[in-house]
Design an enzyme around this catalytic site. Structure first.
Site, mmCIF file in Angstrom:
data_model
loop_
_atom_site.group_PDB
_atom_site.id
_atom_site.type_symbol
_atom_site.label_atom_id
_atom_site.label_comp_id
_atom_site.label_asym_id
_atom_site.label_seq_id
_atom_site.Cartn_x
_atom_site.Cartn_y
_atom_site.Cartn_z
ATOM 1 N N CYS A 119 -35.668 -21.327 47.858
ATOM 2 C CA CYS A 119 -35.887 -20.653 46.584
ATOM 3 C C CYS A 119 -34.568 -20.105 46.037
ATOM 4 O O CYS A 119 -33.931 -19.258 46.671
ATOM 5 C CB CYS A 119 -36.905 -19.530 46.741
ATOM 6 S SG CYS A 119 -37.135 -18.558 45.250
ATOM 7 N N CYS A 162 -34.612 -16.304 45.640
ATOM 8 C CA CYS A 162 -34.461 -15.608 46.926
ATOM 9 C C CYS A 162 -33.002 -15.620 47.364
ATOM 10 O O CYS A 162 -32.485 -14.618 47.875
ATOM 11 C CB CYS A 162 -35.353 -16.245 47.983
ATOM 12 S SG CYS A 162 -37.124 -15.910 47.766
ATOM 13 N N ASP A 194 -29.458 -14.345 32.704
ATOM 14 C CA ASP A 194 -29.837 -15.752 32.751
ATOM 15 C C ASP A 194 -28.597 -16.610 32.516
ATOM 16 O O ASP A 194 -27.782 -16.289 31.650
ATOM 17 C CB ASP A 194 -30.897 -16.037 31.685
ATOM 18 C CG ASP A 194 -31.567 -17.381 31.867
ATOM 19 O OD1 ASP A 194 -30.868 -18.414 31.757
ATOM 20 O OD2 ASP A 194 -32.783 -17.410 32.103
ATOM 21 N N HIS A 247 -41.206 -12.649 47.806
ATOM 22 C CA HIS A 247 -41.498 -13.932 47.171
ATOM 23 C C HIS A 247 -42.972 -14.016 46.784
ATOM 24 O O HIS A 247 -43.852 -14.061 47.632
ATOM 25 C CB HIS A 247 -41.130 -15.098 48.101
ATOM 26 C CG HIS A 247 -41.221 -16.423 47.420
ATOM 27 N ND1 HIS A 247 -40.170 -16.969 46.745
ATOM 28 C CD2 HIS A 247 -42.254 -17.279 47.294
ATOM 29 C CE1 HIS A 247 -40.542 -18.123 46.226
ATOM 30 N NE2 HIS A 247 -41.812 -18.339 46.544
ATOM 31 N N GLY A 249 -44.285 -24.197 31.848
ATOM 32 C CA GLY A 249 -42.840 -24.148 31.708
ATOM 33 C C GLY A 249 -42.110 -23.446 32.840
ATOM 34 O O GLY A 249 -40.907 -23.194 32.745
ATOM 35 N N HIS A 280 -40.814 -18.831 41.792
ATOM 36 C CA HIS A 280 -40.701 -17.434 42.211
ATOM 37 C C HIS A 280 -41.010 -16.636 40.952
ATOM 38 O O HIS A 280 -40.341 -16.822 39.927
ATOM 39 C CB HIS A 280 -39.282 -17.136 42.710
ATOM 40 C CG HIS A 280 -39.100 -15.772 43.305
ATOM 41 N ND1 HIS A 280 -38.593 -15.600 44.571
ATOM 42 C CD2 HIS A 280 -39.328 -14.521 42.825
ATOM 43 C CE1 HIS A 280 -38.511 -14.297 44.844
ATOM 44 N NE2 HIS A 280 -38.956 -13.622 43.787
ATOM 45 N N HIS A 320 -41.079 -14.496 37.912
ATOM 46 C CA HIS A 320 -39.981 -13.838 37.196
ATOM 47 C C HIS A 320 -40.378 -13.602 35.753
ATOM 48 O O HIS A 320 -41.234 -14.280 35.208
ATOM 49 C CB HIS A 320 -38.689 -14.656 37.290
ATOM 50 C CG HIS A 320 -38.781 -16.051 36.764
ATOM 51 N ND1 HIS A 320 -39.426 -17.073 37.438
ATOM 52 C CD2 HIS A 320 -38.311 -16.598 35.621
ATOM 53 C CE1 HIS A 320 -39.339 -18.191 36.737
ATOM 54 N NE2 HIS A 320 -38.677 -17.927 35.612
ATOM 55 N N HIS A 340 -38.737 -13.069 31.913
ATOM 56 C CA HIS A 340 -37.596 -13.182 31.012
ATOM 57 C C HIS A 340 -37.652 -11.993 30.064
ATOM 58 O O HIS A 340 -38.687 -11.747 29.436
ATOM 59 C CB HIS A 340 -37.677 -14.469 30.180
ATOM 60 C CG HIS A 340 -37.611 -15.719 30.984
ATOM 61 N ND1 HIS A 340 -36.448 -16.439 31.120
ATOM 62 C CD2 HIS A 340 -38.564 -16.384 31.678
ATOM 63 C CE1 HIS A 340 -36.688 -17.501 31.866
ATOM 64 N NE2 HIS A 340 -37.968 -17.490 32.224
#
Length: 114
Positions: free
Chosen positions: A4, A7, A30, A46, A93, A98, A100, A102
């Site tokens: 990952c 990770c 990003d 995770h 998408g 993992h 997350h 945005h």
């Protein structure tokens, strides 16, 4: 999770531009920003995606949104507005398995995107 990428970023194996870190979450810029302000907020444990949120880990999600609030105030994007997005699964998408979020801001974010 051995392969990952998030990770590995959390563990310092892959460099990142850290914005925030505590015992529960890690936030970083990003590498392909979609807005002037684009960071990713990820739980340190995770969790594959939104479908894996349950009674045992939902407190982590609440904490993530508290951190989002803190970051937006510190970065001054709270006043003009921002967007929080979490993609789930291939058709949603999601490109990294993992969980997350945005956090995007710094410009007018039209809808629909693109």
């Amino acid at each position: 999770m051995g392969n990952c990428i998030f990770c590995k970023i959390i563990n310092g194996e892959i460099p990142s531009q850290k914005v925030y870190e505590d015992d529960v979450v890690f936030a970083f810029k990003d590498i392909s920003p979609e807005a002037p302000f684009h960071i990713l907020i990820v739980p340190k444990c995770h969790i594959r995606n939104i479908n894996e949120i349950n009674n045992d880990n939902s407190h982590i999600i609440a904490h993530i949104f508290e951190v989002i609030n803190k970051i937006t105030v510190e970065q001054g994007i709270d006043k003009d507005g921002y967007r929080v997005v979490s993609n789930c699964g291939e058709h949603g998408g999601q490109t990294v398995d993992h969980l997350h979020f945005h956090l995007l801001g710094g410009r007018n974010l039209a809808w629909p995107p693109g």
